[in-house]
Motif scaffolding. Sequence first.
Motif, PDB file in Angstrom:
ATOM      1  N   HIS A 183     -45.505 -21.923 -11.549  1.00 34.27           N
ATOM      2  CA  HIS A 183     -44.924 -22.292 -12.839  1.00 34.27           C
ATOM      3  C   HIS A 183     -43.485 -22.786 -12.661  1.00 34.27           C
ATOM      4  N   GLU A 184     -43.171 -23.903 -13.307  1.00 34.07           N
ATOM      5  CA  GLU A 184     -41.841 -24.529 -13.306  1.00 34.07           C
ATOM      6  C   GLU A 184     -41.425 -25.090 -11.938  1.00 34.07           C
ATOM      7  N   SER A 185     -42.352 -25.262 -11.027  1.00 28.36           N
ATOM      8  CA  SER A 185     -42.016 -25.932  -9.758  1.00 28.36           C
ATOM      9  C   SER A 185     -41.934 -27.431 -10.019  1.00 28.36           C
ATOM     10  N   ALA A 186     -41.435 -28.183  -9.053  1.00 27.23           N
ATOM     11  CA  ALA A 186     -41.278 -29.635  -9.233  1.00 27.23           C
ATOM     12  C   ALA A 186     -42.629 -30.308  -9.487  1.00 27.23           C
ATOM     13  N   LEU A 187     -43.649 -29.917  -8.745  1.00 27.97           N
ATOM     14  CA  LEU A 187     -44.974 -30.512  -8.921  1.00 27.97           C
ATOM     15  C   LEU A 187     -45.605 -30.077 -10.245  1.00 27.97           C
ATOM     16  N   TRP A 188     -45.373 -28.835 -10.647  1.00 27.56           N
ATOM     17  CA  TRP A 188     -45.861 -28.354 -11.946  1.00 27.56           C
ATOM     18  C   TRP A 188     -45.230 -29.179 -13.060  1.00 27.56           C
ATOM     19  N   ASN A 189     -43.918 -29.451 -12.946  1.00 26.44           N
ATOM     20  CA  ASN A 189     -43.236 -30.271 -13.951  1.00 26.44           C
ATOM     21  C   ASN A 189     -43.776 -31.693 -13.972  1.00 26.44           C
ATOM     22  N   LEU A 190     -44.121 -32.221 -12.787  1.00 27.21           N
ATOM     23  CA  LEU A 190     -44.711 -33.563 -12.712  1.00 27.21           C
ATOM     24  C   LEU A 190     -46.045 -33.591 -13.467  1.00 27.21           C
ATOM     25  N   PHE A 191     -46.884 -32.582 -13.271  1.00 26.98           N
ATOM     26  CA  PHE A 191     -48.158 -32.487 -14.001  1.00 26.98           C
ATOM     27  C   PHE A 191     -47.919 -32.334 -15.492  1.00 26.98           C
ATOM     28  N   ASN A 192     -46.989 -31.490 -15.838  1.00 26.03           N
ATOM     29  CA  ASN A 192     -46.692 -31.242 -17.241  1.00 26.03           C
ATOM     30  C   ASN A 192     -46.227 -32.526 -17.928  1.00 26.03           C
ATOM     31  N   ASP A 193     -45.358 -33.288 -17.259  1.00 25.62           N
ATOM     32  CA  ASP A 193     -44.889 -34.565 -17.812  1.00 25.62           C
ATOM     33  C   ASP A 193     -46.049 -35.548 -17.954  1.00 25.62           C
ATOM     34  N   ALA A 194     -46.928 -35.576 -16.957  1.00 30.12           N
ATOM     35  CA  ALA A 194     -48.070 -36.486 -17.003  1.00 30.12           C
ATOM     36  C   ALA A 194     -49.028 -36.125 -18.136  1.00 30.12           C
ATOM     37  N   MET A 195     -49.159 -34.834 -18.434  1.00 31.93           N
ATOM     38  CA  MET A 195     -50.008 -34.409 -19.557  1.00 31.93           C
ATOM     39  C   MET A 195     -49.454 -34.901 -20.888  1.00 31.93           C
ATOM     40  N   ARG A 196     -48.133 -35.024 -20.948  1.00 31.58           N
ATOM     41  CA  ARG A 196     -47.479 -35.532 -22.171  1.00 31.58           C
ATOM     42  C   ARG A 196     -47.432 -37.059 -22.213  1.00 31.58           C
ATOM     43  N   GLY A 197     -47.936 -37.708 -21.155  1.00 32.62           N
ATOM     44  CA  GLY A 197     -47.984 -39.167 -21.130  1.00 32.62           C
ATOM     45  C   GLY A 197     -46.889 -39.834 -20.320  1.00 32.62           C
ATOM     46  N   ASP A 198     -45.996 -39.046 -19.724  1.00 29.32           N
ATOM     47  CA  ASP A 198     -44.913 -39.599 -18.911  1.00 29.32           C
ATOM     48  C   ASP A 198     -45.367 -39.623 -17.453  1.00 29.32           C
ATOM     49  N   LEU A 199     -45.973 -40.747 -17.050  1.00 31.19           N
ATOM     50  CA  LEU A 199     -46.520 -40.846 -15.691  1.00 31.19           C
ATOM     51  C   LEU A 199     -45.406 -40.973 -14.660  1.00 31.19           C
ATOM     52  N   PRO A 200     -45.635 -40.456 -13.455  1.00 30.69           N
ATOM     53  CA  PRO A 200     -44.606 -40.499 -12.410  1.00 30.69           C
ATOM     54  C   PRO A 200     -44.437 -41.905 -11.833  1.00 30.69           C
TER      55      PRO A 200
END
Length: 196
Positions: free
Chosen positions: A123-140
């Motif tokens: 939880h709250e790791s860099a990769l977790w944040n990347l997934f979380n952002d992608a779920m909201r539509g903000d692709l990496p």
Amino acid sequence: MSHIYLNKTFIGKDIRDRFLVACEKGEIGTVTKILRLHVPANTKDEYGKSALARACEGGHAEVARLLIEAGADVNAKQSGLVTSLHLAAKGKHAEVVKHLLLNGATIDAKTSSGLRPIDFLKHESALWNLFNDAMRGDLPELEDIPDVPEIPDYALPDGAEPKKGKKGKKGKKGKKKGGKKKGGKKKGGKKKKKKK
């Protein structure tokens, strides 16, 4: 005299196995050569694990990119309904995850036990944040890797100073010419007196 003929099934299986091993080990040169032989990018082993899944599990982003460009299915399911994205997330391979997400991998795919790729992450790791952002539509975004390697300063005409080598020419047996000869006078040494 007899001739030996190999059937196409044997050659096909041999090439397929070599292709899968190359994907697993990240051997991009071998993968490229075998793809030129028209081996399908969606090739699977006898257990149903795809070439892309093997590359993603090993964290080989360039091989994964190559397979995706060759038409590999980013949402192909292995045994247990595991996708390549699950394997990349479990291995914490950020660049592979980015390639998969940018090419349409299903971010909320569930395994047979109900796990999503984000469930493998802290939880709250860099990769977790990347997934979380992608779920909201903000692709990496992928990091740009230059095609031309960086040239060191010493290779440029106006670059660093050249290395200074030893002066003098070498003669026989690697010894310098013009140097002291054996048995000569030594500097600062005592002079020998001649006996009469």
